[in-house]
Design an enzyme around this catalytic site. Structure first.
Site, PDB file in Angstrom:
ATOM      1  N   CYS A  39      68.340  48.867  29.116  1.00 35.50           N
ATOM      2  CA  CYS A  39      69.021  50.132  29.410  1.00 35.50           C
ATOM      3  C   CYS A  39      70.098  49.976  30.482  1.00 35.50           C
ATOM      4  CB  CYS A  39      68.003  51.180  29.850  1.00 35.50           C
ATOM      5  SG  CYS A  39      66.565  51.249  28.762  1.00 35.50           S
TER       6      CYS A  39
ATOM      7  N   ASN B 285      47.700  48.476   9.400  1.00 30.47           N
ATOM      8  CA  ASN B 285      46.603  48.565   8.423  1.00 30.47           C
ATOM      9  C   ASN B 285      45.665  47.369   8.512  1.00 30.47           C
ATOM     10  OD1 ASN B 285      49.057  47.403   7.341  1.00 30.47           O
ATOM     11  ND2 ASN B 285      47.986  47.093   5.427  1.00 30.47           N
TER      12      ASN B 285
ATOM     13  N   GLY C 231      56.660  49.925  20.036  1.00 28.61           N
ATOM     14  CA  GLY C 231      58.075  49.879  20.397  1.00 28.61           C
ATOM     15  C   GLY C 231      58.996  50.302  19.256  1.00 28.61           C
ATOM     16  N   ASP C 232      60.205  49.758  19.303  1.00 27.83           N
ATOM     17  CA  ASP C 232      61.250  50.143  18.343  1.00 27.83           C
ATOM     18  C   ASP C 232      60.892  49.796  16.905  1.00 27.83           C
ATOM     19  OD1 ASP C 232      62.664  50.886  20.555  1.00 27.83           O
ATOM     20  OD2 ASP C 232      64.342  49.502  20.259  1.00 27.83           O
TER      21      ASP C 232
ATOM     22  N   GLN D  87      49.866  44.817  31.023  1.00 31.44           N
ATOM     23  CA  GLN D  87      48.793  45.829  31.017  1.00 31.44           C
ATOM     24  C   GLN D  87      47.452  45.208  30.662  1.00 31.44           C
ATOM     25  OE1 GLN D  87      48.945  49.215  31.418  1.00 31.44           O
ATOM     26  NE2 GLN D  87      51.021  49.880  30.984  1.00 31.44           N
TER      27      GLN D  87
END
Ligand code: FAD
Length: 447
Positions: free
Chosen positions: A44, A271, A279-280, A20
């Site tokens: 997946c 922060n 993501g995960d 991206q």
């Protein structure tokens, strides 16, 4: 100004954010590290490769060389990032030739999560597996090919456990599924899970609920359960959940949220504004309630990659929150959910009502109509949509997608009867099951 962007982790989140960024930014120097050998693979799809439905391993993989060339990325696989020095804006990494460091202007963390594998007495690691990455998948495939197991115990009846159940049965391996909960698939409510459990019974699957794995004996082939029962299994799959990989972040004093995942703001910044995460590994907020939520699904990771890429080029599109829409297949059934289920609504002390509608997926006289069960959870007074669930053989994905969209559009149950979803006998009824669900829900509202 040409930036130096370093990305940690190269699968759903990391590979996506790299691609991206490059789409709109031809100048920045992008380096992507992954401690594994493969990047951008289809996690997946792994259960379906193991079931023989996806017949070539290569179909799940992306060529690292082609990816690096296409997006002009300095790709370093088999290289683990071991530390972040925020003050000097450098990271340390380790590969086969030792430890080195490199600087960054912007750092993006997408280290994912790890499958839990509780250390249990008597476990034989040669026949006890998890499924989280390509080496895990290869180990299972190798074991099946060489040892020809006839039985498998699957610990955990979540979506990985259930997808693997179907696929291992497809390979002729007889599975027993064990879960300490009183239902399978806690994503959906108990009444919806009952439909899945009945289906498993018709497929001859042994399901042991309210029970857990306590230990192994006999070289890892006898499983002793917390209930005192025992069973034999040639192999065991641990599908008992994941934990976000936060060590790198925590060690460099990046904030970890109450869910145990990395805390980020609406632009996916930690922060430290020069360090993003996705993501995960991250905690975001629930779309509806704004409460912290950790959701490990591919769709949110892809959206978060877009948010980061546009923020890096000066955009201000915010991540609006996570809905947790998920769908899975188990044998002939599909089941899915979006938003909040009863367990979460109760935990958050939100007052809700539920409407359930069981019907046929399309006009009953047209061949192939199958039972479908839909549920909507909604605010008891204003009808705001909190969550929806669907289980059936046909048309589940469509109804789930409509409900997820309705929730995102802030619709209420009053809108559901008004949706014109397109009708012809092979697809629906003049009043789609979603319209009827809406009528039912509307009639239950309190004034
Ligand atoms: P990952 O894809 O786990 O990638 C993280 C990468 O970071 C790994 O390659 C790891 O090697 C690397 N890494 C970690 N630490 C370091 C470090 N310090 N240095 C260098 N590299 C590091 N989601 C769905 O929405 N639908 C599905 O049908 C679905 N099916 C799934 C089936 C299975 C079997 C599994 C395991 C997951 C499934 N998921 C599904 C979930 C989905 O795959 C994940 O949500 C998604 O892959 C998360 O992407 P990620 O980039 O956060 O993490």
């Amino acid at each position: 100004m040409v930036k130096k962007i370093v990305i940690v982790g190269g699968v759903a989140g990391g590979a996506n954010v790299a691609a991206q960024i490059r789409r709109d930014d031809q100048e920045s120097d992008i380096t992507l590290f992954d401690k594994g050998e493969q990047i951008a693979f289809s996690t997946c799809g792994m259960p379906y490769y193991l079931g023989g439905i996806v017949n070539k391993r290569d179909h799940l993989l992306v060529s690292s060389d082609k990816f690096a060339a296409k997006y002009d990325i300095n790709l370093q696989t088999n290289t683990e990032v071991t530390a972040i020095d925020r003050e000097n804006k450098t990271i340390a990494y380790r590969d086969s030739s030792g430890t080195e460091q490199t600087s960054y202007d912007k750092l993006i963390l997408s280290p994912g999560a790890s499958a839990k594998k509780p250390a249990l007495e008597g476990m034989n690691h040669k026949r006890t597996f998890t499924l989280h990455n390509i080496p895990d998948m290869d180990a299972i495939e190798r074991f099946i090919e060489t040892e020809k197991p006839r039985t498998c115990a699957i610990i955990g009846a979540g979506f990985i456990g259930l997808e693997m159940l179907e696929n291992l049965e497809e390979r002729g391996i007889n599975c027993t599924i064990i879960d300490h909960s009183e239902q399978v698939m806690k994503l959906v409510d108990k009444d919806m899970a009952d439909i899945i459990e009945d289906h498993l019974e018709t497929k001859g699957v042994q399901l042991l609920l309210d029970d857990g794995l306590a230990s192994f004996s006999n070289n890892g082939t006898t499983l002793h359960l917390t209930s005192g029962k025992s069973l034999q299994a040639d192999m065991t799959l641990m599908a008992v959940g994941i934990q976000p990989n936060v060590k790198l972040a925590a060690d460099s004093a990046l904030e970890i949220g109450e869910t145990g995942a990395i805390k980020v703001n609406d632009y996916m910044q930690t922060n430290d504004p020069d360090i993003y995460a996705l993501g995960d590994a991250v905690q975001t907020n629930d779309l509806l309630t704004g409460t912290p939520r950790h959701v490990a699904l591919a769709g949110p990771a892809h959206r978060q990659a877009f948010i980061i890429a546009q923020h890096l080029k000066g955009g201000d599109t915010a991540y609006q929150g996570v809905q947790g829409s998920a769908i899975f297949k188990v044998f002939d059934l599909s089941a899915g959910a979006t938003g909040l289920n009863k367990a979460v609504l109760n935990l958050l002390r939100i007052r809700y009502k539920e409407a359930v509608h069981e019907t046929r997926s399309h006009a009953g006289y047209y061949p192939g109509a199958e039972k479908i069960c839909l549920k909507v959870l909604f605010d008891a007074t204003d009808g705001r949509l909190y969550g929806a669930q669907a289980v059936g053989r046909e048309g589940v994905d469509k109804r789930l997608a409509v409900m997820a969209t309705a929730m995102k559009a802030n619709m209420t149950v009053h809108d559901l009867p008004e949706l014109e979803l397109g009708y012809a006998p092979p697809y629906s009824s003049p009043k789609d099951p979603i319209n009827v669900l809406g009528y039912k829900a509307e009639s239950m509202l309190e004034s």
